[in-house]
Design a protein around this motif. Structure first.
Motif, PDB file in Angstrom:
ATOM      1  N   SER A 478       0.835  -1.197   0.000  1.00 35.22           N
ATOM      2  CA  SER A 478       0.000   0.000   0.000  1.00 35.22           C
ATOM      3  C   SER A 478       0.873   1.252   0.000  1.00 35.22           C
ATOM      4  N   PRO A 479       0.284   2.426  -0.237  1.00 38.34           N
ATOM      5  CA  PRO A 479       1.073   3.663  -0.233  1.00 38.34           C
ATOM      6  C   PRO A 479       1.845   3.891   1.063  1.00 38.34           C
ATOM      7  N   LEU A 480       1.298   3.419   2.202  1.00 40.44           N
ATOM      8  CA  LEU A 480       1.980   3.591   3.484  1.00 40.44           C
ATOM      9  C   LEU A 480       2.801   2.367   3.876  1.00 40.44           C
ATOM     10  N   GLY A 481       2.947   1.421   2.954  1.00 43.70           N
ATOM     11  CA  GLY A 481       3.868   0.309   3.191  1.00 43.70           C
ATOM     12  C   GLY A 481       3.265  -0.963   3.725  1.00 43.70           C
ATOM     13  N   LYS A 482       1.938  -1.053   3.848  1.00 43.79           N
ATOM     14  CA  LYS A 482       1.320  -2.293   4.317  1.00 43.79           C
ATOM     15  C   LYS A 482       1.436  -3.358   3.234  1.00 43.79           C
ATOM     16  N   LEU A 483       1.656  -4.592   3.669  1.00 44.22           N
ATOM     17  CA  LEU A 483       1.894  -5.692   2.741  1.00 44.22           C
ATOM     18  C   LEU A 483       0.629  -6.530   2.580  1.00 44.22           C
ATOM     19  N   TYR A 484       0.240  -6.767   1.315  1.00 43.54           N
ATOM     20  CA  TYR A 484      -0.966  -7.532   1.018  1.00 43.54           C
ATOM     21  C   TYR A 484      -0.654  -8.645   0.016  1.00 43.54           C
ATOM     22  N   LEU A 485      -1.465  -9.704   0.085  1.00 42.78           N
ATOM     23  CA  LEU A 485      -1.405 -10.808  -0.864  1.00 42.78           C
ATOM     24  C   LEU A 485      -2.783 -10.994  -1.485  1.00 42.78           C
ATOM     25  N   LEU A 486      -2.813 -11.451  -2.742  1.00 48.32           N
ATOM     26  CA  LEU A 486      -4.046 -11.891  -3.380  1.00 48.32           C
ATOM     27  C   LEU A 486      -3.956 -13.395  -3.575  1.00 48.32           C
ATOM     28  N   SER A 487      -4.984 -14.118  -3.119  1.00 48.46           N
ATOM     29  CA  SER A 487      -4.975 -15.572  -3.266  1.00 48.46           C
ATOM     30  C   SER A 487      -5.752 -15.981  -4.505  1.00 48.46           C
ATOM     31  N   ASP A 488      -5.183 -16.897  -5.270  1.00 46.40           N
ATOM     32  CA  ASP A 488      -5.809 -17.383  -6.500  1.00 46.40           C
ATOM     33  C   ASP A 488      -6.736 -18.542  -6.149  1.00 46.40           C
ATOM     34  N   GLU A 489      -7.959 -18.199  -5.797  1.00 44.64           N
ATOM     35  CA  GLU A 489      -8.952 -19.192  -5.386  1.00 44.64           C
ATOM     36  C   GLU A 489     -10.316 -18.778  -5.916  1.00 44.64           C
ATOM     37  N   VAL A 490     -11.229 -19.744  -5.998  1.00 44.85           N
ATOM     38  CA  VAL A 490     -12.614 -19.416  -6.326  1.00 44.85           C
ATOM     39  C   VAL A 490     -13.166 -18.479  -5.258  1.00 44.85           C
ATOM     40  N   GLY A 492     -11.517 -16.148  -3.538  1.00 49.10           N
ATOM     41  CA  GLY A 492     -10.263 -15.416  -3.442  1.00 49.10           C
ATOM     42  C   GLY A 492     -10.250 -14.415  -2.300  1.00 49.10           C
ATOM     43  N   LYS A 493      -9.062 -14.167  -1.780  1.00 49.77           N
ATOM     44  CA  LYS A 493      -8.926 -13.312  -0.598  1.00 49.77           C
ATOM     45  C   LYS A 493      -7.920 -12.186  -0.827  1.00 49.77           C
ATOM     46  N   VAL A 494      -8.159 -11.086  -0.117  1.00 44.44           N
ATOM     47  CA  VAL A 494      -7.143 -10.062   0.097  1.00 44.44           C
ATOM     48  C   VAL A 494      -6.622 -10.285   1.505  1.00 44.44           C
ATOM     49  N   ILE A 495      -5.328 -10.548   1.625  1.00 45.84           N
ATOM     50  CA  ILE A 495      -4.735 -10.922   2.905  1.00 45.84           C
ATOM     51  C   ILE A 495      -3.696  -9.887   3.303  1.00 45.84           C
ATOM     52  N   ARG A 496      -3.814  -9.376   4.502  1.00 45.66           N
ATOM     53  CA  ARG A 496      -2.803  -8.469   5.047  1.00 45.66           C
ATOM     54  C   ARG A 496      -1.757  -9.309   5.783  1.00 45.66           C
ATOM     55  N   VAL A 497      -0.492  -9.098   5.459  1.00 47.26           N
ATOM     56  CA  VAL A 497       0.599  -9.760   6.175  1.00 47.26           C
ATOM     57  C   VAL A 497       1.103  -8.788   7.234  1.00 47.26           C
ATOM     58  N   ARG A 498       1.007  -9.198   8.487  1.00 50.83           N
ATOM     59  CA  ARG A 498       1.405  -8.347   9.608  1.00 50.83           C
ATOM     60  C   ARG A 498       2.655  -8.889  10.289  1.00 50.83           C
ATOM     61  N   ASN A 499       3.322  -7.995  10.992  1.00 51.11           N
ATOM     62  CA  ASN A 499       4.461  -8.381  11.820  1.00 51.11           C
ATOM     63  C   ASN A 499       4.019  -8.338  13.275  1.00 51.11           C
ATOM     64  N   ALA A 500       3.698  -9.496  13.822  1.00 51.09           N
ATOM     65  CA  ALA A 500       3.190  -9.568  15.193  1.00 51.09           C
ATOM     66  C   ALA A 500       4.264  -9.287  16.230  1.00 51.09           C
ATOM     67  N   ALA A 501       5.519  -9.172  15.797  1.00 49.63           N
ATOM     68  CA  ALA A 501       6.601  -8.885  16.744  1.00 49.63           C
ATOM     69  C   ALA A 501       6.645  -7.413  17.124  1.00 49.63           C
ATOM     70  N   LEU A 502       5.926  -6.567  16.403  1.00 55.90           N
ATOM     71  CA  LEU A 502       5.950  -5.128  16.681  1.00 55.90           C
ATOM     72  C   LEU A 502       4.689  -4.700  17.411  1.00 55.90           C
TER      73      LEU A 502
END
Length: 502
Positions: A478-490, A492-502
């Motif tokens: 994203s413009p502010l640096g958030k990381l996303y994935l798109l899953s190739d499924e019937v 399908g999902k938009v998935i946010r990848v987070r860093n739980a260590a922070l």
């Protein structure tokens, strides 16, 4: 002598002002915040005060009480001191609208974490902190390199999402390979179907291995002003189907002023390897991939498709955003397809810009194994099907050598089948240790890869989420640096990848 000294002083002053004027608004805000950090770290009230507007107030809520300090009251708390050991600072996020801005920052000491929210204004003196809200809590010292991966599904129910283009931090366009072009609000989860998509779209059959449908959606670098976006998709005709690249205007949820930029004739009845990846280079030119459209190498003509300069398939192209051809494109001969930039491509879907080096990198599907990562070079021939890092499906396939050809090797290839797709160079703050790492999604078995890059060399490769596999079509930031994935499924999902260590 005095006149010379005065002239030199004026030149230096003018150059300094020129440099300041040519900084981006974000960079100027970062400079103001860094001045605040430097003053805070050593008790330097001159630096802290210079970062703040005279009317600035500082607020927090502690022990059930609302506390409000004026700028002068706040500065009176500071005493000069050496910079503490283990002090770390970071800017978490910045948002700018015209002459107003906001920022979230963190200051970590050995014992405490201070989280500040700044409102900033651009004045005649530059960007200044207009007010500050803060909180303080005891904690372990955060390690900005610590990583604990966590997935969060933001939206599901998409029909094999193929690409994602951010209009803002909260809104993005998503192309569904087997569905619509939709505008998604990542906060409210509201979806709106974009109207006006070309009627020659060939829909996917939904079967395994059918690549047909909508592909990339890409915003013009000046989308905010011109409203242009670019789309790639499988177009149909009576002669079959092929990849088409168009430009359109998006206003009020409707596509208009559609202009066809490229049609990858010939139309055929194959339903695979369309390519369709698109990216803008640092030069402002549009680059896109076109697959060779064959599934088996045994179906190659005597002069293989990807090696034929007069065949549009199996190539990468570079054009101006209006469809015209740049004058500085490489030369492939008089009969070569206009816009041709590189050849010898089998099935490249992902292409992305490394903003640090201004190089474009692309992923490519091999045959049996042989999946690759390549650096795009002007005039390069990547060798398919004359050579491969994997294996041919048919052991007796032996293409006739082409005299004079020189082939460019990939910078990386996998020993196993990955089916690499959308890729992205990470530049966010949440995963600080991943800065400039290349993240690559994979369809085969469902994978996400992190490649550590040094120059044009892949130093290491790590597969992520090995116990939680999904077919990943695209990796986006994203413009502010958030990381996303798109899953190739019937589903399908938009998935946010987070860093739980922070």
């Amino acid at each position: 002598m005095k006149k010379g000294t005065l002239l030199l002083s004026l030149l230096i002053s003018g150059f300094s002002a020129f440099c300041q004027d040519n900084l981006t608004e974000r960079q100027q805000i970062e400079n103001t915040i860094q001045l605040y950090f430097d003053g805070w770290a050593t008790g330097d009230t001159t630096k802290v005060g210079k970062a703040m507007h005279a009317s600035c107030h500082l607020k927090n809520y502690r022990d059930g009480k609302f506390i409000d300090y004026s700028r002068n009251q706040y500065l009176s708390f500071f005493k000069p001191h050496p910079r503490p050991k283990n002090l770390t600072t970071r800017i978490v996020a910045i948002d700018v609208t015209d002459n107003m801005g906001s920022a979230k920052v963190e200051i970590s000491t050995e014992k405490d974490l201070f989280t500040d929210y700044f409102n900033l204004m651009k004045t005649n003196e530059g960007w200044l902190i207009a007010d500050k809200v803060s909180t303080r809590k005891s904690h372990r010292v955060f390690d900005i390199n610590a990583i604990q991966l966590q997935k969060e599904t933001i939206v599901e129910g998409l029909k094999r999402p193929w690409s994602m283009a951010f209009i803002s931090e909260e809104e993005a366009l998503i192309s569904e390979k087997e569905g619509d072009l939709v505008l998604l609000n990542l906060v409210t989860k509201e979806r709106k179907t974009i109207q006006g998509f070309p009627t020659d779209l060939e829909d996917s059959l939904g079967g395994f291995g059918d690549n047909t449908g909508k592909f990339e959606v890409l915003l013009d670098p000046d989308f905010k002003n011109n409203k242009y976006l670019f789309l790639s998709y499988a177009a149909k005709s009576a002669k079959g189907r092929t990849t088409k690249i168009i430009r359109a205007v998006l206003e009020n949820g409707v596509l208009s002023q559609i202009k066809v930029l490229f049609v990858a004739e010939p139309f055929t009845f194959e339903r695979v390897h369309y390519g369709g990846g698109m990216a803008f280079g640092s030069d402002g030119k549009l680059y896109f991939t076109i697959g060779e459209r064959l599934f088996n190498e045994k179906d190659e003509p005597v002069l293989p498709i990807a090696q034929n300069r007069e065949d549009k398939r199996g190539k990468i192209y570079r054009i101006n955003s209006d469809g015209t051809i740049p004058n500085d494109n490489p030369t492939f001969g008089e009969k070569a397809i206009p816009g041709l930039y590189a050849m010898g491509i089998r099935a490249a879907q992902g292409i992305t810009l490394n903003v640090k080096t201004n190089q474009l990198w692309f992923s490519e599907h091999g045959m049996h194994q042989g999946d690759e990562i390549n650096v795009l070079k002007a005039g390069a021939n990547y060798g398919w099907p004359m050579k491969t890092t994997g294996k041919y499906r048919y052991a007796d396939f032996a293409p006739k050598p082409i005299a004079g050809n020189v082939y460019t090797d990939p910078v990386w290839s996998w020993a196993q089948t990955v089916a690499p797709t959308g890729l992205h160079f990470y530049t966010g703050n949440e995963f600080a240790a991943w800065n400039q790492n290349l993240l690559v999604g994979g369809l085969s078995k469902g994978s996400l890869w992190r490649l550590v890059i040094e120059g044009e060399t892949v130093k290491s490769a790590e597969e992520l989420f090995v116990d939680d596999r999904l077919r990943i079509r695209k990796v986006v930031q994203s413009p502010l640096g958030k990381l996303y994935l798109l899953s190739d499924e019937v589903n399908g999902k938009v998935i946010r990848v987070r860093n739980a260590a922070l």
